[in-house]
Design a protein around this motif. Sequence first.
Motif, short mmCIF file in Angstrom:
data_model
loop_
_atom_site.label_atom_id
_atom_site.label_comp_id
_atom_site.label_asym_id
_atom_site.label_seq_id
_atom_site.Cartn_x
_atom_site.Cartn_y
_atom_site.Cartn_z
N GLY A 20 0.95 -1.55 0.13
CA GLY A 20 0.05 0.19 0.05
C GLY A 20 1.28 1.29 0.28
N ASN A 21 0.21 2.75 -0.02
CA ASN A 21 0.97 3.60 0.27
C ASN A 21 0.57 4.38 1.36
OD1 ASN A 21 -1.58 5.01 -0.55
ND2 ASN A 21 -0.54 4.90 -2.92
N ARG A 22 -0.18 3.84 1.88
CA ARG A 22 -0.76 4.74 4.09
C ARG A 22 -0.67 3.47 4.30
NH1 ARG A 22 -4.59 9.74 2.66
NH2 ARG A 22 -3.39 10.58 0.90
N ARG A 23 0.19 3.86 5.96
CA ARG A 23 0.66 2.83 6.93
C ARG A 23 0.76 3.34 8.31
NH1 ARG A 23 6.09 0.16 5.39
NH2 ARG A 23 6.83 2.24 6.84
N VAL A 24 -0.11 2.66 8.89
CA VAL A 24 0.28 3.37 10.38
C VAL A 24 0.65 1.85 11.92
CG1 VAL A 24 -1.20 4.11 12.57
CG2 VAL A 24 -1.94 4.45 10.50
N VAL A 25 1.46 2.14 12.34
CA VAL A 25 1.94 1.08 12.54
C VAL A 25 2.18 0.68 14.17
CG1 VAL A 25 3.43 -0.31 13.53
CG2 VAL A 25 2.90 -0.04 11.09
N ILE A 26 1.56 0.14 15.32
CA ILE A 26 1.63 0.49 16.68
C ILE A 26 2.36 -0.78 17.66
CG2 ILE A 26 0.41 1.03 18.92
CD1 ILE A 26 -1.59 2.40 17.58
N ALA A 43 2.96 -7.25 21.51
CA ALA A 43 1.89 -7.17 20.55
C ALA A 43 1.93 -6.20 19.50
CB ALA A 43 0.60 -7.08 21.61
N ASP A 44 1.34 -6.10 18.26
CA ASP A 44 1.71 -5.70 17.36
C ASP A 44 0.35 -5.31 16.62
OD1 ASP A 44 4.40 -5.13 18.31
OD2 ASP A 44 4.66 -6.54 16.04
N VAL A 45 0.26 -4.02 15.85
CA VAL A 45 -1.59 -4.19 15.27
C VAL A 45 -0.44 -2.93 13.86
CG1 VAL A 45 -2.00 -1.94 16.96
CG2 VAL A 45 -3.64 -3.76 14.22
N ALA A 46 -1.61 -3.22 12.84
CA ALA A 46 -0.58 -2.45 11.46
C ALA A 46 -2.08 -2.39 10.70
CB ALA A 46 0.23 -3.13 10.32
N TRP A 47 -2.58 -1.41 9.86
CA TRP A 47 -3.40 -0.95 9.39
C TRP A 47 -2.19 -0.20 7.51
CZ3 TRP A 47 -3.24 -0.03 14.21
CH2 TRP A 47 -4.41 0.51 15.16
N LEU A 48 -3.18 -0.89 6.53
CA LEU A 48 -2.57 -0.59 5.36
C LEU A 48 -3.53 -0.09 4.48
CD1 LEU A 48 0.29 -0.27 4.25
CD2 LEU A 48 0.31 -3.15 3.14
N ASN A 71 -4.96 7.53 -2.60
CA ASN A 71 -4.23 9.27 -2.04
C ASN A 71 -4.63 9.32 -0.93
OD1 ASN A 71 -1.03 9.11 -3.38
ND2 ASN A 71 -2.14 9.80 -5.23
N LYS A 72 -6.24 9.20 -1.18
CA LYS A 72 -7.13 9.85 -0.44
C LYS A 72 -8.34 8.35 0.51
CE LYS A 72 -8.72 13.30 -3.84
NZ LYS A 72 -9.39 13.86 -4.83
N THR A 73 -7.53 7.63 0.62
CA THR A 73 -7.76 6.26 1.55
C THR A 73 -7.42 6.11 2.69
OG1 THR A 73 -8.47 5.44 -0.53
CG2 THR A 73 -8.10 3.93 1.24
N SER A 74 -7.76 6.41 4.22
CA SER A 74 -7.47 6.45 4.81
C SER A 74 -7.05 5.48 5.46
CB SER A 74 -8.23 7.09 5.50
OG SER A 74 -8.12 6.50 7.34
N PRO A 75 -5.78 4.68 6.80
CA PRO A 75 -5.92 3.09 6.38
C PRO A 75 -6.17 2.92 7.77
CG PRO A 75 -3.91 5.35 7.20
CD PRO A 75 -4.79 6.25 6.26
N PHE A 76 -7.03 3.31 8.23
CA PHE A 76 -7.58 3.08 9.10
C PHE A 76 -9.49 2.78 8.94
CE2 PHE A 76 -5.27 6.49 11.66
CZ PHE A 76 -4.80 5.63 12.35
N LYS A 77 -9.33 3.49 7.57
CA LYS A 77 -11.10 2.12 7.14
C LYS A 77 -10.19 0.96 6.35
CE LYS A 77 -12.24 6.48 5.22
NZ LYS A 77 -13.26 7.71 4.00
N SER A 78 -9.62 0.65 6.72
CA SER A 78 -9.17 -1.56 6.48
C SER A 78 -9.23 -1.63 7.47
CB SER A 78 -7.28 -1.11 6.04
OG SER A 78 -6.97 -0.46 6.69
N THR A 79 -9.66 -2.94 7.68
CA THR A 79 -9.11 -4.01 8.95
C THR A 79 -7.50 -4.55 9.01
OG1 THR A 79 -10.74 -5.28 7.63
CG2 THR A 79 -9.57 -6.43 9.42
N PRO A 80 -6.91 -4.25 10.11
CA PRO A 80 -6.20 -3.71 11.21
C PRO A 80 -5.26 -5.29 10.80
CG PRO A 80 -7.43 -3.78 12.28
CD PRO A 80 -8.21 -3.71 11.46
N TYR A 81 -4.52 -5.77 10.32
CA TYR A 81 -3.37 -7.31 10.89
C TYR A 81 -2.84 -6.95 11.95
CZ TYR A 81 -4.12 -7.91 5.77
OH TYR A 81 -4.85 -8.00 4.88
N PRO A 82 -2.94 -7.57 13.17
CA PRO A 82 -2.21 -7.94 14.41
C PRO A 82 -1.27 -9.62 14.45
CG PRO A 82 -4.40 -9.04 14.07
CD PRO A 82 -4.09 -8.54 13.16
N GLY A 83 -0.75 -8.69 15.47
CA GLY A 83 -0.22 -9.84 15.68
C GLY A 83 1.35 -10.46 17.18
#
Length: 629
Positions: A517-523, A546-551, A555-567
Motif C-alpha cells: 500500500g502507500n499509507r500505513r499506521v503501526v503500533i 503485541a503489534d497491529v498495523a493498518w495499510l 491517495n485519498k484512502t485512510s488506513p483506518f478504514k481497512s481491517t487491521p493486521y495484528p500480531g
Amino acid sequence: MAFPRSPILCCIIACLMVAWLWAGNVQAQELPPRRDSLAVPVDTIKQKFDERVMNNLREISERKTIMGKLLKAILVFDRRDEEVLGLDAELIQREYERHNYKVVRNIRIMTLDALGYSINDTTRVPRSFLEKAGNSLHVKTRRHLVRNKLLFERMEPLEPLALVESERLLRQTEYLLDARIIVDERTTTEDSVDVLVITKDIFSLGGSGSYTPSSGAGRVALRELNFLGLGHQIRGSYRFNMNAPRSWETTAGYTVENIGNTYITADINYFDQNYYKERSAFLRRDFFATNTRYAGAIGASKIDERLLLPPVPEDTIQRFADVGYNRQDFWLGRSFKFKSYNLGFEPRGRLITALRVINTNFYTKPTENFQDNILGIASVGYSVRRYYKDRYLYGFGRTEDVPAGTLASISYGYERGDLFYRRYFGLDLSFARYNKEFGYLYGRAGYGSFIRGGTWEQGLLELESLYFTRLYENGNWKLRHFILGRGTIGVNRNPEELLSINNEEGLRGFRSGLLRGNRRVVINYEANLYTPFSLFGFRLATLAFADVAWLSYGNKTSPFKSTPYPGFGVGIRFRNEYLSFSTIQILVGYYPKIPANENFNNLRIYESSRSYFEFEDFRFKQPGIPEFR
C-alpha cells in the motif's frame, strides 16, 4: 546471528536453555558464605529457588567427577554485578563542570582486554581458562586509537563538555564495550588536572551461520570489528543453495574510522543479492559531538535493484521491474554555536547550515517516472543535544547513552532532470525528554514533497513516537515496557512506490509478498524482562510483544478504514556483552489475519538479531529526501 536449523544444533540450544533455567543466578551471585567453623548453617527453606539451585551446583562443582569438573569450567560462582557509578540518570554534562578550562597536565590511557577485566574494578583479572584463552585470541585496542577519540589534549585548556563528550564517543565505538574518563581528584589543583581514560574491549572477532538439512540451504557470516587492534572493521557473508531466483548471495564491507584523528571515516561496501546489488565507496564525517563545527561526505555508488510492482487482485506471485543507476553524492555542513557569557557553561544549542548535491544517471529505467537528474538541497536546522546514562535498554547491563533534546530543520531543493524540472520542500521537527521516574518520550513529525507546475508529488508525511517506562526492579529481575507508534502517509506517490508491513516495517515476524500500500499506521508494544540467569557469560531476557498495523492503497484512502493486521508473540533474548555477536532472539509469533492468495502460516518460529526499537540521536544529518519504505 541466524538461528541454526539443524536438529542436532536445535537440541544443543534447547539443552542450554534448560541449563539456564536450572543454573539460576550464575554471574550475579553474592559472595560465597564464609567457611569458618563458627559459620551459622544456611536456612535452605528461606532461600530463594535460584539460590538453592546455585548452592547445589556449587557443591557438585567441588566434586572430583566429570560433571563437577565441567560445571567448574563453565560456571562462575563468585562474580557479582558490577557497581556502576554515575548511573543515577543524571545529565552527563554536569559531571565535570568544576574542571572547565583547567590545563590538562597528563593523560593516562588504560585499555583492558575483552574477558575477565572490569572497567569499574581495575584490580580484577581473568581467572578461568576460557577467559584467558579468549584474550589470547584477541588483539587489544591500540592506545593511539583511544587518544584520537579524545576531544582534549595534553597541556591544553579543558573545554566544557570535552570530558563527557569524549567518554560518550568512546562508549559508542563498536569495538569498545564501555569507557570511563576520570579526573584524578588527588592531584587536581585550581588550574590543572590529570585525567585517566579506561576502556574495555569486546571480543571483536565473531560470526554466525545457519543450515537447513532438508534443502541444503545455509548462511555463513564473519566479522572483525577491530582488526589487529587498529579499529578496522571487516564484514562478509555468503548464502548458498537458495531457492529463487538465484542460488547464492554475498556481501562484504570494509570500514576505517577516524582516519588521522580527523573523525573522517572511509566505507567500502559490496552487495550482490537477488533483489539488490551495490558497489559503493564513501568518505564521511558526522557532527559526532555537540561542539563539532564541520561535517560532510563525498562518495559514489552503483546500484541495481528490483522494484516490486503494484499487486492486482488476481496476483499469486510477486511482479518486479529492474532499475539501475550510478550516483555521485556530496554534502557539507557547518555548525554555529551561540555566545555564552558564562565562562564555565557551554550552550547546547547549535544553528546548522548544510548543502548537498546528488547526481543520478539511470541506465535501466522501469517507467517514465525515472529520469537522470541533478538534485541540490540546502538545509537550515537548530539542534539541542543532551545525554543521560542508563542501563537495561538495549544492552544487558552495560552503560548506555540516552539522547534527549530538540531538532528542527527546513529544506529547500531543486531537481534538474532530462525530462522535467521541479522543486523540493521539507520540514522536520523532533524532540525527546527523559526522566528517571517517568521514563523516555520521543516524538517526531516530518513532511517533504516535490513541487512541479503547482502540483505536489511524491510527498511523504512521517509521524513517530516512542515511549519506554522506567526500569522496574525486584531483586535481580528487571522489567521495562516499550511502546512505538508510526505513521507513513504517501501523497501522490508513483505507482511503483509501495509500503509493506513486513518485519521491522510493521509486524515483527510477518511476511507477505503481495500485501502492499502507500499509507500505513503501526503500533508496537514490547515488555522486556531481564532475568538473573546466565551461562558462558550469555545473559538471558524474555519478552512479549503485541503489534497491529493498518495499510491502505490510494491517495485519498485512510488506513483506518481497512481491517487491521495484528500480531502477537513471546520469545527469549540472550547476549554476551563482551562479544561482538549481535543480540540473539528466538521468537514465536501468531498472526490471526493472513492476506488472501498467500500460503502463510498463522504461527511462526523465527530468529532475529536486530532490536526492534532504536534511539534517534539529535545530531543534524545530511540533507536529503526521506525514503518511502
